[in-house]
Scaffold this active site. Sequence first.
Site, PDB file in Angstrom:
ATOM      1  N   CYS A 177     -12.257  -4.969   5.114  1.00  0.00           N
ATOM      2  CA  CYS A 177     -12.078  -5.673   6.386  1.00  0.00           C
ATOM      3  C   CYS A 177     -13.381  -5.700   7.179  1.00  0.00           C
ATOM      4  O   CYS A 177     -13.745  -4.689   7.785  1.00  0.00           O
ATOM      5  CB  CYS A 177     -10.972  -4.984   7.188  1.00  0.00           C
ATOM      6  SG  CYS A 177     -10.705  -5.734   8.802  1.00  0.00           S
TER       7      CYS A 177
ATOM      8  N   CYS B  33     -13.241  -4.786  10.804  1.00  0.00           N
ATOM      9  CA  CYS B  33     -12.944  -3.376  11.057  1.00  0.00           C
ATOM     10  C   CYS B  33     -14.142  -2.497  10.732  1.00  0.00           C
ATOM     11  O   CYS B  33     -14.568  -1.677  11.524  1.00  0.00           O
ATOM     12  CB  CYS B  33     -11.760  -2.925  10.200  1.00  0.00           C
ATOM     13  SG  CYS B  33     -10.472  -4.170  10.055  1.00  0.00           S
ATOM     14  N   ASP B  34     -14.662  -2.663   9.536  1.00  0.00           N
ATOM     15  CA  ASP B  34     -15.653  -1.713   9.023  1.00  0.00           C
ATOM     16  C   ASP B  34     -17.085  -2.226   9.075  1.00  0.00           C
ATOM     17  O   ASP B  34     -18.008  -1.470   8.808  1.00  0.00           O
ATOM     18  CB  ASP B  34     -15.293  -1.330   7.582  1.00  0.00           C
ATOM     19  CG  ASP B  34     -13.925  -0.654   7.512  1.00  0.00           C
ATOM     20  OD1 ASP B  34     -13.496  -0.120   8.552  1.00  0.00           O
ATOM     21  OD2 ASP B  34     -13.297  -0.653   6.452  1.00  0.00           O
TER      22      ASP B  34
HETATM   23  P1  FAD Z   1       1.480  -3.583   6.862  1.00  0.00           P
HETATM   24  O1  FAD Z   1       0.630  -2.677   7.636  1.00  0.00           O
HETATM   25  O2  FAD Z   1       1.013  -4.042   5.533  1.00  0.00           O
HETATM   26  O3  FAD Z   1       2.911  -2.880   6.708  1.00  0.00           O
HETATM   27  C1  FAD Z   1       3.862  -3.368   5.827  1.00  0.00           C
HETATM   28  C2  FAD Z   1       5.037  -2.418   5.745  1.00  0.00           C
HETATM   29  O4  FAD Z   1       6.032  -2.976   4.888  1.00  0.00           O
HETATM   30  C3  FAD Z   1       4.717  -1.063   5.141  1.00  0.00           C
HETATM   31  O5  FAD Z   1       5.506  -0.081   5.762  1.00  0.00           O
HETATM   32  C4  FAD Z   1       5.120  -1.240   3.683  1.00  0.00           C
HETATM   33  O6  FAD Z   1       5.389  -0.019   3.030  1.00  0.00           O
HETATM   34  C5  FAD Z   1       6.380  -2.048   3.869  1.00  0.00           C
HETATM   35  N1  FAD Z   1       6.854  -2.818   2.708  1.00  0.00           N
HETATM   36  C6  FAD Z   1       6.178  -3.670   1.909  1.00  0.00           C
HETATM   37  N2  FAD Z   1       7.009  -4.220   0.984  1.00  0.00           N
HETATM   38  C7  FAD Z   1       8.235  -3.694   1.233  1.00  0.00           C
HETATM   39  C8  FAD Z   1       9.524  -3.876   0.641  1.00  0.00           C
HETATM   40  N3  FAD Z   1       9.746  -4.713  -0.378  1.00  0.00           N
HETATM   41  N4  FAD Z   1      10.559  -3.171   1.139  1.00  0.00           N
HETATM   42  C9  FAD Z   1      10.388  -2.326   2.193  1.00  0.00           C
HETATM   43  N5  FAD Z   1       9.202  -2.127   2.794  1.00  0.00           N
HETATM   44  C10 FAD Z   1       8.145  -2.803   2.314  1.00  0.00           C
HETATM   45  N6  FAD Z   1      -6.786  -4.053  11.431  1.00  0.00           N
HETATM   46  C11 FAD Z   1      -7.310  -3.812  12.660  1.00  0.00           C
HETATM   47  O7  FAD Z   1      -6.863  -4.385  13.638  1.00  0.00           O
HETATM   48  N7  FAD Z   1      -8.321  -2.902  12.811  1.00  0.00           N
HETATM   49  C12 FAD Z   1      -8.845  -2.194  11.779  1.00  0.00           C
HETATM   50  O8  FAD Z   1      -9.773  -1.377  11.966  1.00  0.00           O
HETATM   51  C13 FAD Z   1      -8.305  -2.432  10.473  1.00  0.00           C
HETATM   52  N8  FAD Z   1      -8.804  -1.788   9.380  1.00  0.00           N
HETATM   53  C14 FAD Z   1      -8.234  -2.004   8.158  1.00  0.00           C
HETATM   54  C15 FAD Z   1      -8.714  -1.278   7.066  1.00  0.00           C
HETATM   55  C16 FAD Z   1      -8.123  -1.405   5.832  1.00  0.00           C
HETATM   56  C17 FAD Z   1      -8.650  -0.588   4.676  1.00  0.00           C
HETATM   57  C18 FAD Z   1      -7.023  -2.297   5.670  1.00  0.00           C
HETATM   58  C19 FAD Z   1      -6.351  -2.413   4.342  1.00  0.00           C
HETATM   59  C20 FAD Z   1      -6.574  -3.047   6.744  1.00  0.00           C
HETATM   60  C21 FAD Z   1      -7.168  -2.920   8.000  1.00  0.00           C
HETATM   61  N9  FAD Z   1      -6.739  -3.653   9.107  1.00  0.00           N
HETATM   62  C22 FAD Z   1      -7.263  -3.393  10.347  1.00  0.00           C
HETATM   63  C23 FAD Z   1      -5.647  -4.647   8.995  1.00  0.00           C
HETATM   64  C24 FAD Z   1      -4.319  -4.042   9.480  1.00  0.00           C
HETATM   65  O9  FAD Z   1      -4.118  -2.800   8.846  1.00  0.00           O
HETATM   66  C25 FAD Z   1      -3.174  -4.996   9.191  1.00  0.00           C
HETATM   67  O10 FAD Z   1      -3.416  -6.247   9.813  1.00  0.00           O
HETATM   68  C26 FAD Z   1      -1.834  -4.441   9.716  1.00  0.00           C
HETATM   69  O11 FAD Z   1      -1.570  -3.167   9.191  1.00  0.00           O
HETATM   70  C27 FAD Z   1      -0.710  -5.386   9.366  1.00  0.00           C
HETATM   71  O12 FAD Z   1       0.495  -4.857   9.815  1.00  0.00           O
HETATM   72  P2  FAD Z   1       1.886  -5.295   9.206  1.00  0.00           P
HETATM   73  O13 FAD Z   1       2.895  -4.456   9.897  1.00  0.00           O
HETATM   74  O14 FAD Z   1       1.998  -6.757   9.267  1.00  0.00           O
HETATM   75  O15 FAD Z   1       1.814  -4.935   7.654  1.00  0.00           O
END
Ligand code: FAD
Length: 302
Positions: free
Chosen positions: A130, A133-134
Amino acid sequence: PFDVLVIGGGPAGATAAIYAARKGIRTGIVAERFGGQILDTLGIENFISVKYTEGPKLAASLEEHVKHYNVDIMNLQRAKRLEKKDLIEVELENGAVLKSKAVIVATGARWRNLGVPGEAEFKNKGVAYCPHCDGPLFEGKHVAVIGGGNSGVEAAIDLAGIAKHVTVLEFAPELKADAVLQDRLYSLPNVTVIKNAQTKEITGTDKVNGLTYIDRATGEEHHIELQGVFVQIGLVPNTEWLEGTVERNRFGEIIVDKRGATNVPGVFAAGDCTDSAYKQIIISMGLGATASLGAFDYLIRN
Ligand code: FAD
């Protein structure tokens, strides 16, 4: 049955659950891994009003906040099927079938991995996904961006303002990014583009010190010394399980309207699993709140 059942326990899902519970309606949340992608994140500096936090700490706060409300948390459970009947049914991998009047899908996404030696080993030790982020962690350093599509080229332009030098490696003979982005990229003095480059290995000791690639035109192997590698070969939404039920775009992202509604009445979606333009924690939370309010609106009308 539940009034609102949230699938996914990341920033979007946790927010959706809290907004629903605060309406005093029966709320459940199913998560394969509560916390989601932030569990894999080290430093977070753009979660506004918190100058610095770390992923696992933010995930623990999310969970604590959800637990403060009357939410039925089903952690370590994976949804595998959704079906709209009278109610909406969600089948879990363990065989249980949950029923709800409205469902909010917030299953997030995963970065597409390169799958080369060194990638997993040096994740958060020089291997990053990202740039928003990084990027700032690589100030004054030499970094590579793997992938010459829009996200790779955008990342390279972004990083060129922070890092000393950026090398873009594209597997194909040509970059795939939009022409305007390519023009901008080529106008930058501290960027090198290498096409036909197949990344073979990310090297390092305790952290990344370089990258080896094969020139696909000549078959020759080259090594570049650098401190960071941004992998930008795509984000894959976790929506395979909705195949045939909820409408998705060609990237697999769930298509939602401005209230978070999908094409299936009563099914809403939020966060990285949707066709939202940008994928960030704060954005996912906003979309989680939106979908939850959308679902509440739906419930009081049906
Ligand atoms: P996710 O965080 O992906 O959560 C999805 C959830 O659904 C999880 O609990 C997962 O286990 C669950 N799930 C998936 N499939 C299923 C299923 N079939 N059944 C039940 N549960 C399921 N964003 C920032 O704003 N700042 C940062 O510094 C930043 N750094 C990042 C660094 C890294 C390495 C990564 C990978 C991402 C980073 N991001 C950052 C992006 C940020 O993490 C995401 O935009 C955010 O987490 C998205 O949230 P979400 O709830 O949509 O999905």
